[in-house]
Scaffold this motif. Sequence first.
Motif, short mmCIF file in Angstrom:
data_model
loop_
_atom_site.label_atom_id
_atom_site.label_comp_id
_atom_site.label_asym_id
_atom_site.label_seq_id
_atom_site.Cartn_x
_atom_site.Cartn_y
_atom_site.Cartn_z
N GLY A 87 0.81 -1.22 0.00
CA GLY A 87 0.00 0.00 0.00
C GLY A 87 0.84 1.26 0.00
O GLY A 87 0.55 2.23 -0.70
N ASN A 88 1.92 1.25 0.78
CA ASN A 88 2.78 2.43 0.86
C ASN A 88 3.57 2.65 -0.42
O ASN A 88 3.78 3.80 -0.83
CB ASN A 88 3.72 2.34 2.06
CG ASN A 88 2.98 2.52 3.37
OD1 ASN A 88 1.89 3.09 3.41
ND2 ASN A 88 3.55 2.02 4.45
N LEU A 89 4.02 1.58 -1.06
CA LEU A 89 4.71 1.74 -2.36
C LEU A 89 3.77 2.39 -3.37
O LEU A 89 4.18 3.30 -4.10
CB LEU A 89 5.20 0.39 -2.89
CG LEU A 89 6.48 -0.15 -2.28
CD1 LEU A 89 6.74 -1.57 -2.77
CD2 LEU A 89 7.66 0.75 -2.57
N GLU A 90 2.54 1.94 -3.39
CA GLU A 90 1.55 2.53 -4.31
C GLU A 90 1.39 4.02 -4.02
O GLU A 90 1.40 4.85 -4.93
CB GLU A 90 0.22 1.79 -4.16
CG GLU A 90 -0.80 2.16 -5.19
CD GLU A 90 -2.06 1.31 -5.04
OE1 GLU A 90 -3.15 1.92 -5.02
OE2 GLU A 90 -1.96 0.08 -4.95
N MET A 91 1.24 4.37 -2.75
CA MET A 91 1.05 5.77 -2.37
C MET A 91 2.29 6.61 -2.74
O MET A 91 2.16 7.68 -3.32
CB MET A 91 0.80 5.88 -0.87
CG MET A 91 0.64 7.32 -0.40
SD MET A 91 0.57 7.48 1.38
CE MET A 91 2.30 7.35 1.82
N TRP A 92 3.51 6.12 -2.41
CA TRP A 92 4.72 6.90 -2.63
C TRP A 92 5.11 6.96 -4.10
O TRP A 92 5.97 7.75 -4.48
CB TRP A 92 5.87 6.37 -1.79
CG TRP A 92 5.72 6.76 -0.35
CD1 TRP A 92 5.34 5.95 0.68
CD2 TRP A 92 5.89 8.07 0.21
NE1 TRP A 92 5.27 6.69 1.85
CE2 TRP A 92 5.61 7.98 1.59
CE3 TRP A 92 6.26 9.30 -0.32
CZ2 TRP A 92 5.69 9.08 2.44
CZ3 TRP A 92 6.34 10.39 0.53
CH2 TRP A 92 6.06 10.27 1.89
#
Length: 175
Positions: A76-81
């Motif tokens: 999820g964080n990779l997608e956001m960043w």
Amino acid sequence: MVVATLSEVKALLGEPRFNWSDSTPWVEMERELGIEFPADFREIVNAYGSIQINGQLYLEHPAGHLLHSLGETIRGNLEMWREEDMAEFLPSPAGANPGELMPVASATTGEWVFLRVPDGPSSPWRVLVQELDSPAWTLHEMTFSEWLLAYLRGEDVTVCSRNFAPDRPFYEPLS
């Protein structure tokens, strides 16, 4: 610089209660992400599991349940960043390639903790902290265990624990 040891972390944070020994969740997550996490990061997370340190810093284990699973959180964080409006806050892209940043922890105070993927096999892993309330980021020339030990000692490593743990560092399992 000497690499911090799990025993040094235990001396400040207290005895771990998780003590995970099955490598399967790590192997599956690392295969999916195309990265092998540094041994010191794995050792600390295996000892403590998914926890909140000083009511501030979140660490998660890949065998955690959906709400606190390192693999789910990283995806999820990779997608956001990687979104255009977030990517501009980092000095290099989020990802698993050399020089890229892998998001591995966050803080209630708005900081994101990344492991900088080494440029080569003999290069060391480093910690980068991004402060979400500003476009500022700080690259710490230390391993994850060294960074965590400095945090537990109350040193300013971008995420600072002095106000959150005035007596001594503590942790609580994430449920």
